[in-house]
Design a protein around this motif. Structure first.
Motif, mmCIF file in Angstrom:
data_model
loop_
_atom_site.group_PDB
_atom_site.id
_atom_site.type_symbol
_atom_site.label_atom_id
_atom_site.label_comp_id
_atom_site.label_asym_id
_atom_site.label_seq_id
_atom_site.Cartn_x
_atom_site.Cartn_y
_atom_site.Cartn_z
ATOM 1 N N HIS A 251 6.399 13.660 14.624
ATOM 2 C CA HIS A 251 5.250 12.889 14.154
ATOM 3 C C HIS A 251 3.951 13.420 14.761
ATOM 4 O O HIS A 251 2.924 13.546 14.078
ATOM 5 C CB HIS A 251 5.429 11.415 14.522
ATOM 6 N N SER A 252 3.991 13.745 16.052
ATOM 7 C CA SER A 252 2.782 14.231 16.723
ATOM 8 C C SER A 252 2.330 15.567 16.154
ATOM 9 O O SER A 252 1.128 15.808 15.989
ATOM 10 C CB SER A 252 3.049 14.354 18.225
ATOM 11 N N LEU A 253 3.273 16.430 15.833
ATOM 12 C CA LEU A 253 2.914 17.751 15.320
ATOM 13 C C LEU A 253 2.400 17.681 13.890
ATOM 14 O O LEU A 253 1.440 18.371 13.539
ATOM 15 C CB LEU A 253 4.135 18.675 15.395
ATOM 16 N N MET A 254 3.001 16.846 13.076
ATOM 17 C CA MET A 254 2.630 16.788 11.663
ATOM 18 C C MET A 254 1.511 15.797 11.381
ATOM 19 O O MET A 254 1.019 15.706 10.257
ATOM 20 C CB MET A 254 3.853 16.441 10.803
ATOM 21 N N GLY A 255 1.100 15.015 12.378
ATOM 22 C CA GLY A 255 0.028 14.047 12.164
ATOM 23 C C GLY A 255 0.434 12.894 11.288
ATOM 24 O O GLY A 255 -0.397 12.363 10.528
ATOM 25 N N THR A 256 1.689 12.469 11.357
ATOM 26 C CA THR A 256 2.192 11.377 10.539
ATOM 27 C C THR A 256 2.498 10.170 11.409
ATOM 28 O O THR A 256 2.533 10.246 12.642
ATOM 29 C CB THR A 256 3.461 11.811 9.790
ATOM 30 N N ALA A 257 2.721 9.039 10.764
ATOM 31 C CA ALA A 257 3.040 7.794 11.459
ATOM 32 C C ALA A 257 4.526 7.505 11.311
ATOM 33 O O ALA A 257 5.136 7.826 10.284
ATOM 34 C CB ALA A 257 2.218 6.646 10.874
ATOM 35 N N ASP A 258 5.090 6.871 12.330
ATOM 36 C CA ASP A 258 6.501 6.520 12.220
ATOM 37 C C ASP A 258 6.670 5.309 11.320
ATOM 38 O O ASP A 258 5.708 4.619 10.966
ATOM 39 C CB ASP A 258 7.120 6.275 13.602
ATOM 40 N N GLU A 259 7.909 5.040 10.946
ATOM 41 C CA GLU A 259 8.158 3.987 9.967
ATOM 42 C C GLU A 259 7.801 2.613 10.497
ATOM 43 O O GLU A 259 7.407 1.726 9.735
ATOM 44 C CB GLU A 259 9.627 4.018 9.535
ATOM 45 N N GLY A 260 7.913 2.418 11.794
ATOM 46 C CA GLY A 260 7.551 1.119 12.360
ATOM 47 C C GLY A 260 6.085 0.782 12.129
ATOM 48 O O GLY A 260 5.745 -0.361 11.784
ATOM 49 N N ASN A 261 5.213 1.763 12.304
ATOM 50 C CA ASN A 261 3.795 1.529 12.048
ATOM 51 C C ASN A 261 3.523 1.290 10.567
ATOM 52 O O ASN A 261 2.684 0.453 10.197
ATOM 53 C CB ASN A 261 2.973 2.720 12.539
ATOM 54 N N LEU A 262 4.221 2.037 9.709
ATOM 55 C CA LEU A 262 4.041 1.819 8.268
ATOM 56 C C LEU A 262 4.467 0.410 7.871
ATOM 57 O O LEU A 262 3.778 -0.263 7.094
ATOM 58 C CB LEU A 262 4.853 2.852 7.482
ATOM 59 N N LEU A 263 5.592 -0.033 8.414
ATOM 60 C CA LEU A 263 6.076 -1.376 8.089
ATOM 61 C C LEU A 263 5.109 -2.442 8.594
ATOM 62 O O LEU A 263 4.875 -3.448 7.911
ATOM 63 C CB LEU A 263 7.460 -1.579 8.699
ATOM 64 N N ALA A 264 4.510 -2.216 9.761
ATOM 65 C CA ALA A 264 3.550 -3.190 10.294
ATOM 66 C C ALA A 264 2.332 -3.311 9.382
ATOM 67 O O ALA A 264 1.836 -4.416 9.123
ATOM 68 C CB ALA A 264 3.136 -2.786 11.704
ATOM 69 N N ILE A 265 1.844 -2.191 8.877
ATOM 70 C CA ILE A 265 0.678 -2.223 7.981
ATOM 71 C C ILE A 265 1.034 -2.918 6.669
ATOM 72 O O ILE A 265 0.271 -3.751 6.159
ATOM 73 C CB ILE A 265 0.163 -0.796 7.733
ATOM 74 N N VAL A 266 2.194 -2.590 6.114
ATOM 75 C CA VAL A 266 2.592 -3.183 4.838
ATOM 76 C C VAL A 266 2.817 -4.687 4.984
ATOM 77 O O VAL A 266 2.467 -5.475 4.094
ATOM 78 C CB VAL A 266 3.849 -2.475 4.296
ATOM 79 N N GLN A 267 3.391 -5.119 6.105
ATOM 80 C CA GLN A 267 3.581 -6.553 6.315
ATOM 81 C C GLN A 267 2.242 -7.276 6.442
ATOM 82 O O GLN A 267 2.085 -8.399 5.956
ATOM 83 C CB GLN A 267 4.431 -6.785 7.562
ATOM 84 N N ALA A 268 1.265 -6.631 7.059
ATOM 85 C CA ALA A 268 -0.073 -7.226 7.136
ATOM 86 C C ALA A 268 -0.693 -7.335 5.749
ATOM 87 O O ALA A 268 -1.374 -8.322 5.428
ATOM 88 C CB ALA A 268 -0.965 -6.399 8.056
ATOM 89 N N LEU A 269 -0.459 -6.339 4.903
ATOM 90 C CA LEU A 269 -0.961 -6.404 3.524
ATOM 91 C C LEU A 269 -0.291 -7.537 2.764
ATOM 92 O O LEU A 269 -0.947 -8.250 1.989
ATOM 93 C CB LEU A 269 -0.719 -5.068 2.816
ATOM 94 N N TYR A 270 1.004 -7.703 2.965
ATOM 95 C CA TYR A 270 1.722 -8.786 2.299
ATOM 96 C C TYR A 270 1.204 -10.151 2.745
ATOM 97 O O TYR A 270 1.049 -11.074 1.933
ATOM 98 C CB TYR A 270 3.218 -8.665 2.581
ATOM 99 N N GLN A 271 0.899 -10.277 4.033
ATOM 100 C CA GLN A 271 0.378 -11.542 4.564
ATOM 101 C C GLN A 271 -1.099 -11.740 4.238
ATOM 102 O O GLN A 271 -1.675 -12.773 4.573
ATOM 103 C CB GLN A 271 0.575 -11.578 6.080
ATOM 104 N N ARG A 272 -1.727 -10.738 3.593
ATOM 105 C CA ARG A 272 -3.150 -10.767 3.241
ATOM 106 C C ARG A 272 -4.020 -10.961 4.474
ATOM 107 O O ARG A 272 -5.054 -11.640 4.428
ATOM 108 C CB ARG A 272 -3.425 -11.856 2.205
ATOM 109 N N ASP A 273 -3.583 -10.377 5.557
ATOM 110 C CA ASP A 273 -4.333 -10.420 6.809
ATOM 111 C C ASP A 273 -5.101 -9.108 6.931
ATOM 112 O O ASP A 273 -4.589 -8.103 7.433
ATOM 113 C CB ASP A 273 -3.383 -10.614 7.992
ATOM 114 N N ALA A 274 -6.330 -9.104 6.426
ATOM 115 C CA ALA A 274 -7.112 -7.870 6.393
ATOM 116 C C ALA A 274 -7.388 -7.342 7.798
ATOM 117 O O ALA A 274 -7.356 -6.130 8.028
ATOM 118 C CB ALA A 274 -8.419 -8.104 5.643
#
Length: 632
Positions: A251-274
């Motif tokens: 992840h550090s070399l490719m500049g990507t996020a792990d799945e845990g961070n992606l899931l946290a962002i998507v759950q915030a979107l689902y909760q409409r917590d901007a």
């Protein structure tokens, strides 16, 4: 003694002889070809049965084995029957290195002109030096010019018996149909995820590295079906790590996020917590994730969520971990496929803008906030369904909105009608999509907080208090729907001067459409009058005059009654009608028309004739854009 480090590294034998992983582990036989078993079987059978064509076309995405297969096929065709092992080994090594005299590899991107093809045509008649065939491998053949293709057609159709052509391309649509019809085509498919993962594990083990399963899966997914891309990524990670390769290092070399961070962002979107989505995205980027990579990952993660929401299994996931399928399924069912699709649209459009923006991070943050504002998407379709069916005789209990209509109207007012793409929907755009009837009903909801059209088809919850409109609003509604609408129109247009005012006197009826629009009815045969008033400047003037009379703006719909203009003699004309007749007469004169056309002017007033001899049409004042006037 000072030693230059760069010179020392450059002179190292290991550096001088180093070959990249993708080349060292390139397949050298049909048995080593991964992911293209159907092509290997077809070509092997053709060689065994002696049914080898004279031209082949290999198509597919980058890194799936097209050029490797061409070399393997060329080796199989070049080695003579009953050849000694030494010659067989020599030919194979030369073909693998791209140095065989009878296997000519041509880069179509740099040798794309007609001159190169003419040289090829001149050399095809020379027989092979030691192999059975002279084989031409043209990579990226779609880069050839049209003239070059035309020069090749005759040779491609009837080549010498000792010549074979193998074309490789990533874009077969750019090839002329005359070339496609002369070749046997083989389509190379993207390599499956499991096959890439297994091959990367073999290479890592052979190179002396241990790699975590999650890191291996991340590299395989990142390759997107390209074996060469996966091997290049693995080599990049191996140069970054020592001994053991972890998922965090990848992840550090490719500049990507792990799945845990992606899931946290998507759950915030689902909760409409901007705010939570905003903070989660910034925290992920602070750990080294690139904003563009994060947006692309979120897009693919939402794609996985959509696939699970429509019933897909773990095998359809591209980014998400298949072991988390149950959690994704629960999230997809709670959020709804429609909301996921809207979020995908916003992210997709954001990615396009991010590629040409210097504020990519800001655009991503804006997109996340827009997604959180899609809270009323589930209610709008139900509202529109109730509006469009309000005229039918239906049971009032069968049409219920998921929330009170007045609450939805208040939400729409506050959010300025946020659409699925995050843009503001204006009245004209809504009308184009929904039609005037539904649009007027929606606008009435926005204005009053309730809709009489919905009263018979939508049941309001008993525990929700409906606030009655105030007296001023009721007065406006009564005025809009009163029989005196024509009189209101006369008063409003009576304050206007010029030809448009004269035309307004021709109106025979005014029909209010809800509280957002008025239908202005003109007599039969008044199409020219309608066209004149439909001009943007004239229509704006009429709308402004009516808004000044009513205290609010309405939309004007100009219509002409069906039928033809009356032919019976008209009664004595009033002074107003006489002025209208004179203005029409003046406006229709060819000379006046020409003057108006040259000066970009219009007639605003006609004065009585004063001591003019000969035929005349009165004194006409002509207004131009620079406020000049003229008279005939």
């Amino acid at each position: 003694m000072d030693v230059d480090v760069e010179d020392s590294v450059a002179s190292s034998p290991a550096q001088a002889t180093y070959t990249v992983v993708a080349r060292r582990y390139r397949p050298k036989s049909f048995g080593e070809l991964i992911g293209q078993e159907h092509v290997a079987r077809a070509l092997s059978t053709a060689i065994a049965s002696g049914r080898v064509g004279h031209a082949y076309l290999f198509t597919g995405a980058r890194g799936v084995g097209k050029t490797s297969t061409a070399r393997i096929f060329a080796k199989a065709l070049s080695i003579p029957d009953d050849s000694p092992p030494e010659l067989e080994q020599e030919i194979s090594s030369a073909v693998d290195a791209g140095e065989d005299i009878d296997v000519i590899e041509i880069d179509g991107a740099s040798n794309r002109g007609v001159d190169e093809i003419r040289q090829l045509r001149a050399n095809v008649h020379a027989r092979p030096a030691r192999a059975r065939f002279k084989i031409y491998i043209i990579d990226e053949v779609h880069m050839l010019t049209g003239v070059a293709f035309n020069a090749l057609l005759k040779t491609l159709e009837e080549p010498p018996e000792h010549v074979k052509f193998i074309f490789c391309t990533t874009d077969p649509e750019k090839l002329p149909i005359t070339v496609l019809s002369r070749c046997q085509r083989f389509d190379f498919v993207p390599v499956k995820f499991e096959a890439i993962q297994q091959r990367l594990q073999e290479i890592a083990t052979a190179e002396g590295y241990q790699i975590e399963p999650d890191a291996l899966a991340l590299l395989a997914r990142r390759a997107a079906g390209s074996m060469r891309d996966s091997q290049s990524l693995l080599e990049q990670v191996m140069s970054f790590c020592t001994g053991t390769i972890t998922v965090g290092q990848v992840h550090s070399l490719m500049g990507t996020a792990d799945e845990g961070n992606l899931l946290a962002i998507v759950q915030a979107l689902y909760q409409r917590d901007a705010l939570l989505a905003f903070q989660s995205a910034n925290q992920t980027m602070s750990l080294g994730a690139d904003s563009g990579q994060l947006a692309e990952q979120l897009l693919n993660y939402l794609r996985d969520l959509m696939a699970v929401g429509i019933g897909g299994g773990p095998e359809v996931l591209k980014v998400a971990d298949p072991f988390g399928h149950a959690q994704l399924q629960q999230l997809a069912q709670s959020w709804g496929v429609q909301s996921v699709l809207s979020a995908i649209q916003i992210l997709d459009e954001t990615l396009v803008r991010m590629r040409s923006s210097i504020s990519a991070t800001t655009l991503l943050e804006v997109a996340l906030v827009q997604i959180c504002q899609l809270e009323h998407l589930a209610s709008i379709p139900a509202l529109l369904e109730a509006l469009t069916s309000s005229g039918a005789a239906a049971d009032p209990q069968k049409k219920k909105l998921p929330q009170p209509v007045s609450s939805l109207a208040e939400s729409l007012r506050n959010s300025a009608s946020v659409t699925s793409t995050g843009s503001v929907t204006h009245h004209s755009q809504v009308e184009d999509t929904l039609g005037p009837r539904v649009t007027d009903a929606v606008m009435e909801i926005l204005a009053t907080g309730q809709s009489p059209a919905l009263a018979s088809s939508v049941a309001q919850p008993a525990d929700f208090p409906v606030t009655p409109p105030d007296d001023s609003q009721t007065k406006h509604n009564e005025l809009f729907n009163s029989p005196e609408a024509l009189e209101v129109w006369r008063r409003a247009t009576g304050k206007i001067e010029g030809l448009v005012a004269e035309y307004c006197n021709l109106v025979v009826a005014v029909d209010p459409v809800g509280s957002a629009a008025w239908r202005i009815i003109l007599p039969p045969g008044a199409q020219s009058t309608r066209d004149y008033c439909e001009q943007p400047a004239r229509k704006k003037e009429l709308s402004r005059a009516l808004a000044a009379e009513l205290g609010r703006e309405v939309r004007l719909i100009l219509e002409v009654q069906p039928g033809s203009a009356p032919v019976n003699p008209a009664p004595a004309l009033s002074s107003s009608t006489e002025r209208t007749r004179k203005m029409r007469e003046v406006a229709s004169h060819p000379l006046v028309k020409k003057i108006c056309e040259l000066l970009d002017a219009e007639i605003v007033k006609v004065h009585p004739a004063q001591n003019l001899k000969g035929p005349h049409f009165g004194n006409a004042s002509i207004a131009t854009p620079v406020k000049t006037s003229a008279s005939n």
